[in-house]
Write a protein that holds these residues in place. Sequence first.
Motif, PDB file in Angstrom:
ATOM      1  N   GLY A 187      55.189  42.101  26.486  1.00 24.85           N
ATOM      2  CA  GLY A 187      55.116  42.760  27.788  1.00 24.85           C
ATOM      3  C   GLY A 187      54.407  44.096  27.763  1.00 24.85           C
ATOM      4  O   GLY A 187      54.751  44.985  28.545  1.00 24.85           O
ATOM      5  N   ILE A 188      53.445  44.248  26.882  1.00 20.94           N
ATOM      6  CA  ILE A 188      52.754  45.539  26.775  1.00 20.94           C
ATOM      7  C   ILE A 188      51.251  45.363  26.986  1.00 20.94           C
ATOM      8  O   ILE A 188      50.677  44.314  26.703  1.00 20.94           O
ATOM      9  N   GLY A 189      50.624  46.419  27.488  1.00 20.88           N
ATOM     10  CA  GLY A 189      49.194  46.402  27.722  1.00 20.88           C
ATOM     11  C   GLY A 189      48.843  45.763  29.052  1.00 20.88           C
ATOM     12  O   GLY A 189      49.708  45.315  29.818  1.00 20.88           O
ATOM     13  N   ALA A 190      47.556  45.740  29.340  1.00 19.80           N
ATOM     14  CA  ALA A 190      47.044  45.177  30.588  1.00 19.80           C
ATOM     15  C   ALA A 190      46.464  43.796  30.341  1.00 19.80           C
ATOM     16  O   ALA A 190      45.789  43.564  29.342  1.00 19.80           O
ATOM     17  N   TRP A 191      46.725  42.892  31.264  1.00 25.18           N
ATOM     18  CA  TRP A 191      46.169  41.542  31.188  1.00 25.18           C
ATOM     19  C   TRP A 191      46.351  40.891  32.555  1.00 25.18           C
ATOM     20  O   TRP A 191      47.105  41.416  33.392  1.00 25.18           O
ATOM     21  N   LEU A 192      45.710  39.773  32.774  1.00 29.00           N
ATOM     22  CA  LEU A 192      45.916  39.011  34.002  1.00 29.00           C
ATOM     23  C   LEU A 192      46.817  37.821  33.724  1.00 29.00           C
ATOM     24  O   LEU A 192      46.611  37.086  32.746  1.00 29.00           O
ATOM     25  N   ASP A 193      47.826  37.634  34.571  1.00 23.55           N
ATOM     26  CA  ASP A 193      48.671  36.454  34.465  1.00 23.55           C
ATOM     27  C   ASP A 193      47.878  35.224  34.899  1.00 23.55           C
ATOM     28  O   ASP A 193      46.831  35.332  35.563  1.00 23.55           O
ATOM     29  N   ASN A 194      48.370  34.052  34.544  1.00 22.80           N
ATOM     30  CA  ASN A 194      47.640  32.815  34.857  1.00 22.80           C
ATOM     31  C   ASN A 194      47.364  32.686  36.351  1.00 22.80           C
ATOM     32  O   ASN A 194      46.260  32.305  36.752  1.00 22.80           O
ATOM     33  N   ASP A 195      48.363  33.003  37.177  1.00 19.83           N
ATOM     34  CA  ASP A 195      48.157  32.856  38.625  1.00 19.83           C
ATOM     35  C   ASP A 195      47.174  33.880  39.176  1.00 19.83           C
ATOM     36  O   ASP A 195      46.571  33.676  40.233  1.00 19.83           O
ATOM     37  N   MET A 197      44.344  34.535  38.024  1.00 19.42           N
ATOM     38  CA  MET A 197      42.973  34.060  37.900  1.00 19.42           C
ATOM     39  C   MET A 197      42.503  33.428  39.203  1.00 19.42           C
ATOM     40  O   MET A 197      41.395  32.912  39.295  1.00 19.42           O
ATOM     41  N   ASN A 198      43.329  33.523  40.210  1.00 12.78           N
ATOM     42  CA  ASN A 198      43.012  33.034  41.554  1.00 12.78           C
ATOM     43  C   ASN A 198      42.793  34.230  42.475  1.00 12.78           C
ATOM     44  O   ASN A 198      43.673  35.080  42.612  1.00 12.78           O
ATOM     45  N   GLU A 199      41.626  34.296  43.090  1.00 14.60           N
ATOM     46  CA  GLU A 199      41.273  35.430  43.948  1.00 14.60           C
ATOM     47  C   GLU A 199      42.280  35.643  45.072  1.00 14.60           C
ATOM     48  O   GLU A 199      42.671  36.775  45.374  1.00 14.60           O
ATOM     49  N   THR A 200      42.737  34.559  45.677  1.00 16.40           N
ATOM     50  CA  THR A 200      43.673  34.654  46.794  1.00 16.40           C
ATOM     51  C   THR A 200      44.986  35.291  46.354  1.00 16.40           C
ATOM     52  O   THR A 200      45.578  36.090  47.081  1.00 16.40           O
ATOM     53  N   VAL A 201      45.433  34.968  45.150  1.00 20.77           N
ATOM     54  CA  VAL A 201      46.675  35.533  44.620  1.00 20.77           C
ATOM     55  C   VAL A 201      46.526  37.035  44.404  1.00 20.77           C
ATOM     56  O   VAL A 201      47.412  37.822  44.744  1.00 20.77           O
ATOM     57  N   VAL A 202      45.403  37.456  43.821  1.00 18.22           N
ATOM     58  CA  VAL A 202      45.167  38.880  43.576  1.00 18.22           C
ATOM     59  C   VAL A 202      45.154  39.651  44.891  1.00 18.22           C
ATOM     60  O   VAL A 202      45.740  40.734  45.007  1.00 18.22           O
ATOM     61  N   ILE A 203      44.513  39.091  45.910  1.00 17.63           N
ATOM     62  CA  ILE A 203      44.461  39.753  47.221  1.00 17.63           C
ATOM     63  C   ILE A 203      45.855  39.873  47.811  1.00 17.63           C
ATOM     64  O   ILE A 203      46.240  40.925  48.335  1.00 17.63           O
ATOM     65  N   ALA A 204      46.642  38.801  47.706  1.00 19.47           N
ATOM     66  CA  ALA A 204      47.999  38.815  48.261  1.00 19.47           C
ATOM     67  C   ALA A 204      48.904  39.781  47.518  1.00 19.47           C
ATOM     68  O   ALA A 204      49.739  40.470  48.126  1.00 19.47           O
ATOM     69  N   LYS A 205      48.755  39.873  46.202  1.00 16.61           N
ATOM     70  CA  LYS A 205      49.622  40.734  45.396  1.00 16.61           C
ATOM     71  C   LYS A 205      49.256  42.205  45.482  1.00 16.61           C
ATOM     72  O   LYS A 205      50.138  43.072  45.577  1.00 16.61           O
ATOM     73  N   TYR A 206      47.948  42.516  45.457  1.00 15.97           N
ATOM     74  CA  TYR A 206      47.535  43.899  45.209  1.00 15.97           C
ATOM     75  C   TYR A 206      46.657  44.516  46.302  1.00 15.97           C
ATOM     76  O   TYR A 206      46.348  45.702  46.224  1.00 15.97           O
ATOM     77  N   SER A 207      46.262  43.732  47.282  1.00 17.22           N
ATOM     78  CA  SER A 207      45.425  44.239  48.377  1.00 17.22           C
ATOM     79  C   SER A 207      44.268  45.102  47.880  1.00 17.22           C
ATOM     80  O   SER A 207      44.185  46.306  48.169  1.00 17.22           O
TER      81      SER A 207
END
Length: 276
Positions: A187-195, A197-207
């Motif tokens: 649980g350390i450092g920066a990375w992208l979770d599997n979900d 990798m979907n543009e729509t998910v990133v927009i919904a989560k982080y605006s």
Amino acid sequence: MVHKEYFNPVHGYAISPFKSPNEDRNHFHHRNVNNKIKIIVLHFTVLDFGTTVKEFTSKRSNTSRNVSSHYVIARPTEARTHNQLLQVVPENCVSNHAGISLWGNYSLINSISIGIEIVNYGYNATNDSWDPFYQDQIRIVGLMVARMVDQYKVLPHYVVGHSDIAPNRKIDPGVMFPWRKLYKNYGIGAWLDNDEMNETVVIAKYSPSTPCPSTPDQKLFVNYLGVYGYNISDEIQAIKAFKAHFTANQKPKLYNSLITRLEMYWIWALVAKYSH
């Protein structure tokens, strides 16, 4: 001069501070109380364990060359089981591990960071290969950094490699350092979770404040790198440092300065996730 120590949650050893007339073998100074630890920097040594420790504790006439690091993690072939971790510099002191470096708005990295050196020989140009890390070393890194992140409230994208903060000078800890494993297992450092990798998910989560780039664009990519934290004065080296950490990680054949749609997506999503 070395004694057993428990660093929570890892057992190891610590070098006792050198006393008169050898004070200049202490390659550190006390941390200013106003300088909170904000960054954790991971390195590879290129040297073996013994030579590294000698470098970090040698008496030098030129004190500006007093390089050091808070911790050194030996290879299991160099130390008995559970004896791989050595503290050279106490965490409440400043070690000289970062050199001329930059991350975000911070340039005096040594004063606000902890440095961890992992014994690894890095890149071998003769046969175009990278020295692998031992799983025991990564386990110690994961456990130690997880504790530090919690103790010092270090942001995920402030757990970085030496090449991230000094891309124009350094390549460590290298393209084979397992950043994804540290994120997934500890649980350390920066990375992208599997979900993510979907543009729509990133927009919904982080605006995100900008739309996802649709085509490779070096100028735009480098601008995102600067927002994320990189020193972009040398664009090519900054791009390679990013790829070593993220899109080319564990894929040395992709370790170059080429920008594809994948790089554009990753930097856009990482900025949205961590730099808002």
